[in-house]
Design a protein around this motif. Sequence first.
Motif, PDB file in Angstrom:
ATOM      1  N   ASP A  60       0.781  -1.491  -0.165  1.00 25.53           N
ATOM      2  CA  ASP A  60       0.199  -0.011  -0.158  1.00 25.53           C
ATOM      3  C   ASP A  60       0.764   1.522  -0.032  1.00 25.53           C
ATOM      4  N   TRP A  61       1.847   1.559   0.847  1.00 28.53           N
ATOM      5  CA  TRP A  61       2.943   2.343   1.046  1.00 28.53           C
ATOM      6  C   TRP A  61       3.098   2.461  -0.508  1.00 28.53           C
ATOM      7  N   GLU A  62       3.983   1.742  -1.172  1.00 22.00           N
ATOM      8  CA  GLU A  62       4.711   1.180  -2.613  1.00 22.00           C
ATOM      9  C   GLU A  62       3.194   2.315  -3.936  1.00 22.00           C
ATOM     10  N   LYS A  63       2.041   2.002  -3.367  1.00 24.08           N
ATOM     11  CA  LYS A  63       0.769   1.645  -4.927  1.00 24.08           C
ATOM     12  C   LYS A  63       0.342   3.809  -4.490  1.00 24.08           C
ATOM     13  N   THR A  64       1.084   3.456  -3.563  1.00 27.50           N
ATOM     14  CA  THR A  64      -0.350   5.407  -2.389  1.00 27.50           C
ATOM     15  C   THR A  64       1.248   6.260  -3.059  1.00 27.50           C
ATOM     16  N   GLU A  65       2.587   5.884  -3.055  1.00 23.13           N
ATOM     17  CA  GLU A  65       3.880   6.403  -3.701  1.00 23.13           C
ATOM     18  C   GLU A  65       3.601   7.255  -4.876  1.00 23.13           C
ATOM     19  N   GLY A  68       0.948   9.240  -6.717  1.00 23.95           N
ATOM     20  CA  GLY A  68       1.461  10.732  -6.657  1.00 23.95           C
ATOM     21  C   GLY A  68       0.658  10.777  -4.893  1.00 23.95           C
ATOM     22  N   GLU A  69      -0.106  10.670  -4.216  1.00 26.57           N
ATOM     23  CA  GLU A  69       0.201  10.823  -2.651  1.00 26.57           C
ATOM     24  C   GLU A  69       1.023  10.922  -2.121  1.00 26.57           C
ATOM     25  N   ILE A  70       0.881  11.299  -0.899  1.00 24.28           N
ATOM     26  CA  ILE A  70       2.022  11.295  -0.005  1.00 24.28           C
ATOM     27  C   ILE A  70       0.836  10.467   1.571  1.00 24.28           C
ATOM     28  N   VAL A  71       2.529   9.063   1.767  1.00 28.79           N
ATOM     29  CA  VAL A  71       1.594   8.209   1.794  1.00 28.79           C
ATOM     30  C   VAL A  71       2.048   8.955   3.432  1.00 28.79           C
ATOM     31  N   ALA A  72       0.640   8.048   4.305  1.00 31.16           N
ATOM     32  CA  ALA A  72       0.867   8.278   5.704  1.00 31.16           C
ATOM     33  C   ALA A  72       1.345   6.652   6.114  1.00 31.16           C
ATOM     34  N   MET A  73       2.077   6.994   7.536  1.00 35.45           N
ATOM     35  CA  MET A  73       3.225   5.783   8.173  1.00 35.45           C
ATOM     36  C   MET A  73       2.766   6.068   9.511  1.00 35.45           C
ATOM     37  N   PRO A  74       2.375   4.988  10.119  1.00 31.31           N
ATOM     38  CA  PRO A  74       2.144   4.016   9.262  1.00 31.31           C
ATOM     39  C   PRO A  74       1.513   3.613   8.404  1.00 31.31           C
ATOM     40  N   ALA A  75      -0.047   4.038   8.407  1.00 28.53           N
ATOM     41  CA  ALA A  75      -1.461   3.710   7.823  1.00 28.53           C
ATOM     42  C   ALA A  75      -1.539   5.056   8.176  1.00 28.53           C
ATOM     43  N   PRO A  76      -3.164   5.196   7.487  1.00 33.83           N
ATOM     44  CA  PRO A  76      -3.769   6.954   8.414  1.00 33.83           C
ATOM     45  C   PRO A  76      -4.510   6.623   9.179  1.00 33.83           C
ATOM     46  N   GLY A  77      -4.213   7.732   9.994  1.00 36.69           N
ATOM     47  CA  GLY A  77      -5.053   7.583  11.171  1.00 36.69           C
ATOM     48  C   GLY A  77      -4.170   6.660  12.757  1.00 36.69           C
ATOM     49  N   ILE A  78      -2.745   6.339  12.225  1.00 38.64           N
ATOM     50  CA  ILE A  78      -2.212   5.583  13.337  1.00 38.64           C
ATOM     51  C   ILE A  78      -0.602   6.701  12.909  1.00 38.64           C
ATOM     52  N   MET A  83       0.498   1.343  17.351  1.00 39.55           N
ATOM     53  CA  MET A  83       0.308   0.115  16.947  1.00 39.55           C
ATOM     54  C   MET A  83      -0.876  -0.849  17.572  1.00 39.55           C
ATOM     55  N   GLY A  84      -1.373  -0.441  18.588  1.00 36.51           N
ATOM     56  CA  GLY A  84      -2.287  -1.651  18.885  1.00 36.51           C
ATOM     57  C   GLY A  84      -3.868  -2.307  18.025  1.00 36.51           C
ATOM     58  N   PRO A  85      -3.935  -0.446  17.702  1.00 41.95           N
ATOM     59  CA  PRO A  85      -5.308  -0.568  16.009  1.00 41.95           C
ATOM     60  C   PRO A  85      -5.124  -0.499  15.121  1.00 41.95           C
ATOM     61  N   LEU A  86      -3.563  -0.766  14.418  1.00 39.49           N
ATOM     62  CA  LEU A  86      -3.218  -1.222  13.498  1.00 39.49           C
ATOM     63  C   LEU A  86      -3.557  -3.142  13.607  1.00 39.49           C
ATOM     64  N   HIS A  87      -3.323  -3.343  14.242  1.00 39.99           N
ATOM     65  CA  HIS A  87      -3.009  -4.931  14.566  1.00 39.99           C
ATOM     66  C   HIS A  87      -4.231  -5.065  14.524  1.00 39.99           C
ATOM     67  N   GLU A  88      -4.767  -4.581  15.491  1.00 35.90           N
ATOM     68  CA  GLU A  88      -6.485  -5.308  15.761  1.00 35.90           C
ATOM     69  C   GLU A  88      -7.327  -5.073  14.014  1.00 35.90           C
ATOM     70  N   GLN A  89      -7.116  -4.160  13.249  1.00 36.82           N
ATOM     71  CA  GLN A  89      -7.435  -4.250  12.236  1.00 36.82           C
ATOM     72  C   GLN A  89      -6.693  -5.263  11.217  1.00 36.82           C
ATOM     73  N   PHE A  90      -5.379  -5.400  11.241  1.00 33.28           N
ATOM     74  CA  PHE A  90      -5.158  -6.527  10.301  1.00 33.28           C
ATOM     75  C   PHE A  90      -6.008  -7.728  10.250  1.00 33.28           C
ATOM     76  N   TYR A  91      -6.015  -7.663  12.096  1.00 29.92           N
ATOM     77  CA  TYR A  91      -6.956  -8.987  12.246  1.00 29.92           C
ATOM     78  C   TYR A  91      -8.294  -9.124  11.529  1.00 29.92           C
ATOM     79  N   ALA A  92      -9.051  -7.990  11.456  1.00 29.46           N
ATOM     80  CA  ALA A  92     -10.055  -7.479  11.350  1.00 29.46           C
ATOM     81  C   ALA A  92     -10.143  -7.971  10.079  1.00 29.46           C
ATOM     82  N   ASP A  93      -8.882  -7.429   8.683  1.00 29.98           N
ATOM     83  CA  ASP A  93      -8.748  -7.389   7.663  1.00 29.98           C
ATOM     84  C   ASP A  93      -8.744  -8.982   7.565  1.00 29.98           C
TER      85      ASP A  93
END
Length: 171
Positions: A60-65, A68-78, A83-93
Motif C-alpha cells: 500500500d505504501w508503494e501503491k500510494t506513492e 502521487g499521493e503522500i503516504v501516511a506512515m505507518p497507516a492513515p490515522g495511526i 500500533m494496537g489499532p493497526l494490529h486490530e485492523q490486520f486481524y479484522a481484515d
Amino acid sequence: MQEYTSKEAFITEIKKRADLFIKEFESIEEKDKDLRLEEGERTPFENLAYQLGWLALIQDWEKTENSGEIVAMPAPGIKWNQMGPLHEQFYADQQGKSLEEMRTLFNNAIETTCQWLDSLEDEELFKPGGRKWAQSTSSNWPVWKWVHINTVAPFKSFRTKIRKWKKLRAA
C-alpha cells in the motif's frame, strides 16, 4: 541488523524465512487457530493475520506513492507509538478466513513482494531516498530495511512463537 550483498540474496532470504514460517501452520488444526495459550501471546490466526497485514501495508505504501499521493506512515490515522489499532485492523481484515486461505494469501503476498523487489533498481532498494515513504521517519532508512523489519525479522521471531505455541498445545 542483517545486511544483504545483493537484491537476489535479499529475495532469497525473504523466501526462505517465509517458507519456514508458513510451514509451521500446516500442522495447526483449524479448530485451534484462535486458541491463546499464554497471556499476551498471539493466537495462530493473529500471528498470520499480523504478517499478512504488514505485507499488504508495504504494498500500500508503494501503491500510494506511485499514485502521487503522500503516504501516511505507518497507516492513515495511526502513529508509530499506537500500533494496537493497526494490529486490530490486520486481524479484522482476515476475520472469517481459514488458516488454509490465509496460508494461500501469505504465499501470494510473498510472491508479490518479491516480484516488486526484483523490479527495483539496486539504488532504489539499497540507498536511502529510494522511496519517499522510506524517509518518513528520522531514520531515513533505505527500502530494504523497511521490508526486512516487516518480513525476515518477524518471520524468524514469530516462527519461534508459533513453535512455542505448538509445544504448549501438545503438553
